[in-house]
Design a protein around this motif. Structure first.
Motif, PDB file in Angstrom:
ATOM      1  N   LEU A  86      -2.821 -13.497 -34.960  1.00 52.38           N
ATOM      2  CA  LEU A  86      -2.730 -14.060 -36.310  1.00 52.38           C
ATOM      3  C   LEU A  86      -3.628 -13.228 -37.227  1.00 52.38           C
ATOM      4  N   ILE A  87      -3.023 -12.663 -38.267  1.00 49.90           N
ATOM      5  CA  ILE A  87      -3.724 -11.715 -39.156  1.00 49.90           C
ATOM      6  C   ILE A  87      -3.710 -12.256 -40.585  1.00 49.90           C
ATOM      7  N   ALA A  88      -4.885 -12.290 -41.202  1.00 50.07           N
ATOM      8  CA  ALA A  88      -4.991 -12.716 -42.613  1.00 50.07           C
ATOM      9  C   ALA A  88      -4.704 -11.538 -43.528  1.00 50.07           C
ATOM     10  N   LEU A  89      -3.953 -11.791 -44.606  1.00 47.94           N
ATOM     11  CA  LEU A  89      -3.612 -10.757 -45.590  1.00 47.94           C
ATOM     12  C   LEU A  89      -4.072 -11.187 -46.978  1.00 47.94           C
ATOM     13  N   GLY A  90      -4.035 -10.248 -47.923  1.00 50.91           N
ATOM     14  CA  GLY A  90      -4.337 -10.564 -49.327  1.00 50.91           C
ATOM     15  C   GLY A  90      -5.747 -11.087 -49.512  1.00 50.91           C
ATOM     16  N   SER A  91      -5.894 -12.035 -50.444  1.00 55.23           N
ATOM     17  CA  SER A  91      -7.224 -12.591 -50.710  1.00 55.23           C
ATOM     18  C   SER A  91      -7.773 -13.317 -49.478  1.00 55.23           C
ATOM     19  N   TYR A  92      -6.872 -13.831 -48.655  1.00 58.20           N
ATOM     20  CA  TYR A  92      -7.289 -14.477 -47.404  1.00 58.20           C
ATOM     21  C   TYR A  92      -7.893 -13.431 -46.470  1.00 58.20           C
TER      22      TYR A  92
END
Length: 821
Positions: A86-92
């Motif tokens: 599970l990979i966070a993208l953007g501001s997350y």
């Protein structure tokens, strides 16, 4: 969190359905959201975002564990053995997740037969949706990342700022290898696309008083672009980790303070709106101010808005400088044609001199030049030598270019001291879009741009170089007086005078500039709210601008001022109105005596507005008094008498009068409707009239003041009062003595002005003369607006000002015959 863990473990042990687990997570999120405001109050800008990011990480962790437990039961493999991350993208991914922002999540997997990864992914997503999280997700196989990144720069950008949450670290390592390839894949195209994307966003979301904190000028997108370029070219995790020759520590400190503040503002905005909201709309300002601890009053709101504007400018400045340092050598054509100044002067005065040299065209300063000026020492305040260079700014064709350069590095208030208190000052008037300093710069800009209206362009070209310089200074300083308790027009005029003296402008030009600033809104308000073919309107306006030069300059200033508010404000309709006022006023300038009279009236009105007795009146009475049409009334009476007459008129239902008999007999009468003035004068014909004043007030009220040459016995005063009441209420008639008047002794002028005609009577003084003349006016239905009664050595020289909308001009011959035969 322990309680949540216990609940979920219990549900899993009981083989509870997915929706039951999701419900527990949803309730937990609801409770968490209710505590956000309290957490926000105890957290810093980025700190609050990191805490929120970590909370979402925890929720995702539980969802992942529940999904794996349900899929594999007691036979679940080790986490790294499952080919899913599970990979966070953007501001997350940047750990800058705002409370109502979308949660950008990538589920990255390696396609290995037998692992049922698709079923696991679906279970994870369904659980997340059931919890109510606002999810934006992507599902990708590791091997396709490079190709996917080539399809859309948004995807490539998201991958550059990806962050591992949980799952297989082996898959994440493979993903990182792919991201390294993505970083090196056609970086020039990516850079150009991101720069063009930012340019379009800035064009759409300018630096207004309702800024877009994410995508507008100086918003988070500016800071993010520096981060993306740093990641692309240097693979650093933070801006501050870029090489020291790119990011100077002192500059980064200023940048970080501004960014931290905007993080807090955006979080407060989301909390106040209860949804994702990036535009700081004016109606949201009070609640945002409350959450940030500002006073709940206009002063507190102003302070907040001012700091927001200053922070956005600071982020824009440093982002611009750092971006050029990062990509300038790689894509040199992006900065082609920008002013560099090589070699760069070391002294601020010399720098300003060099900037002025290049202001023969509308230049834009190169980011390296901005950084150089920013770090060039300057005196605490301008000295005589520097003021000489400042004056020359306004002598160049494109002063706007130099002043905008100084504004972008926060030096406008230093170079132009009168603007210091209005830098970043918001204008909560529902009219202006920009802060005072930016609006002032826009006003100057529209003066210097080619003017597409022939008359305005011609008037600007006709100005002498000295007057053009003056008009530019006025355009920049016209709103410099805002933000004070006193009226900003008058404060601005005073600030201009002091500044102009330091610039050593001639006294006559200083006087012109003061007048233009003191009345800079008069032309637009008159054009849009008044009758432009009313002589009173034109006289009131032209008396402030009583020379062709002043009219030209206020016309040009009004155009630039309105354009500076917004292009759409100067519509063809408004343009036509202002042009009509300009042309009509040019014609009225020939009537010098009327202009002088109107100017004296306006001066008395200014005195009234400063009078304590006038200001103590209710606002509606003040308005009625100022609407009295007669100039002579204001010129003749003191402010105290004007207030007294105005108050008495307001209290008059039908008839109000006073009889004074101290030194000579004086009658003062205020009536509503009509009074038989001829009857009154005939009954008192035995007394010699020295002067008579007739003034139309308001609401069908009229004021009469009649002064006689002598007093009368006190016993006769009741009779005079009876005569006054009979003249108003009675119907009894009396015979009038018919005086002898020759036709050559009556002179009429129906071209006296647009609204008034005159009748002048030059004849021998006779008993009952004035009573008879007024009586004949009554008979013919002629409305006398004002009178001037003058008798000397037995000769009468009386002047009657008569409204042209009555029965006078088309009935002159009959009236003269009536008076003389």
């Amino acid at each position: 969190m322990k309680k949540l863990k216990t609940q979920i473990e219990t549900l899993l042990h009981e083989n509870a359905p997915d929706f039951a687990i999701a419900k527990v997570l949803k309730e937990h999120l609801k409770t968490y959201n209710e505590t956000l405001e309290n957490t926000f109050a105890q957290s810093g800008g980025k700190d609050f975002l990191v805490k929120h990011t970590r909370k979402i990480d925890q929720i995702l962790g539980w969802v992942y564990r529940v999904a794996v437990r349900e899929m594999y039961g007691d036979y679940q493999p080790p986490t790294n053995a499952l080919p899913l991350a599970l990979i966070a993208l953007g501001s997350y991914g940047r750990e800058q997740l705002c409370v109502h922002s979308d949660i950008d999540l990538m589920l990255l997997y390696r396609d290995i037969p037998g692992y049922a990864h698709q079923a696991l992914i679906e279970k994870i997503l369904y659980l997340l949706w059931d919890t109510g999280l606002k999810l934006g997700h992507r599902v990708h196989e590791v091997g396709e990342l490079l190709e996917i990144s080539r399809t859309d720069i948004t995807i490539k950008t998201a991958l550059l700022e990806s962050r591992f949450i949980l799952g297989s670290r082996f898959v994440w390592m493979e993903g990182q290898n792919q991201i390294r390839l993505i970083r090196r894949d056609d970086p020039d195209t990516f850079i150009r696309a991101k720069i063009e994307e930012l340019r379009r966003l800035h064009q759409k979301y300018g630096l207004t008083m309702e800024p877009n904190l994410k995508e507008g000028v100086g918003g988070f997108r500016d800071a993010n672009l520096v981060y993306w370029m740093g990641k692309l070219l240097y693979d650093v995790p933070r801006i501050r980790d870029l090489p020291g020759e790119i990011v100077i520590e002192e500059d980064y400190r200023e940048f970080r303070i501004a960014l931290e503040f905007l993080f807090r503002v955006r979080s407060a905005l989301h909390l106040a709106a209860g949804k994702k909201e990036d535009r700081l709309r004016l109606e949201m300002l009070p609640e945002v101010a409350r959450l940030l601890g500002y006073p709940s009053n206009p002063k507190g709101h102003t302070k907040l808005a001012r700091r927001v504007s200053g922070s956005l400018k600071r982020i824009r400045l440093y982002s611009k400088i750092w971006l050029e340092a990062l990509i300038g050598e790689q894509v040199t054509d992006l900065y082609k044609g920008l002013l560099r100044l090589e070699p760069r002067p070391r002294h601020f005065t010399t720098l300003l001199k060099e900037l002025n040299k290049h202001a023969d065209h509308n230049y834009t300063a190169h980011p390296q030049l901005l950084q150089h000026i920013l770090h060039t020492p300057h005196p605490e305040r301008p000295d005589t030598k520097l003021y000489t260079k400042i004056r020359k700014i306004f002598e160049r064709p494109h002063a706007y270019a130099t002043l905008t350069t100084l504004s972008s590095i926060d030096l406008l208030g230093f170079v132009i001291p009168p603007l210091k208190k209005v830098i970043d000052l918001p204008q909560f008037d529902g009219y202006h879009h920009y802060t005072v300093d930016l609006h002032s710069l826009q006003t100057l800009r529209h003066l210097e741009l080619p003017i597409d209206e022939p008359l305005l362009s011609e008037r600007y070209a006709a100005l002498s170089p000295e007057n053009r310089r003056l008009l530019k200074i006025v355009a920049l300083l016209h709103d410099a007086g805002k933000g004070r308790k006193r009226d900003h027009h008058q404060v601005g005029a005073s600030l201009f005078r002091i500044f102009a003296q330091k610039l050593k402008l001639p006294p006559e030009q200083i006087a012109i500039g003061e007048r233009l600033i003191a009345y800079h809104t008069l032309m637009s308000t008159t054009a849009q709210r008044e009758d432009l073919f009313s002589e009173k309107t034109l006289l009131r306006f032209a008396s402030r601008f009583d020379t062709p030069l002043l009219l030209d300059m206020i016309y040009l200033l009004t155009y630039a001022d309105m354009k500076g508010v917004g292009e759409e404000l100067w519509s063809p309709f408004v343009s036509r109105l202002v042009r009509t006022l300009y042309k009509e006023s040019l014609g009225i300038l020939e009537n010098k005596s009327a202009l002088d009279e109107t100017a004296r009236r306006l001066k008395k009105i200014e005195s009234l507005k400063r009078s304590k007795t006038f200001n103590a009146l209710p606002r509606n009475i003040q308005t009625k008094i100022l609407s009295i049409p007669s100039n002579a009334f204001f010129i003749r009476h003191s402010t105290r008498r004007i207030v007294a007459i105005g108050e008495a008129a307001f209290e008059t239902d039908a008839l109000n009068y006073t009889v004074s008999n101290t030194h000579f007999l004086t009658l003062e009468i205020i009536r509503r409707g009509s009074i038989r003035l001829g009857y009154l004068l005939a009954r008192l014909a035995r007394l010699n009239i020295v002067s008579m004043e007739i003034t139309k007030l308001y609401d069908d009220l009229k004021y009469f003041k009649i002064d006689f040459a002598e007093t009368i016995p006190v016993a006769e005063l009741p009779e005079v009062e009876t005569i006054i009441e009979e003249a108003y209420y009675g119907t009894k008639n009396i015979p009038f003595n018919r005086p002898k008047i020759g036709k050559d002794e009556v002179e009429t002028d129906c071209e006296h002005s647009r609204e008034y005609a005159t009748l002048r009577l030059r004849t021998r003084d006779q008993k009952g003369l004035l009573a008879y003349v007024i009586h004949r006016f009554d008979v013919h239905g002629i409305d006398v607006a004002s009178t001037k009664i003058h008798t000397i050595k037995g000769k009468v020289n009386d002047l009657f000002l008569i409204e042209k909308n009555g029965n006078f001009c088309h009935n002159i011959e009959n009236l003269i015959t009536d008076l003389t035969e």
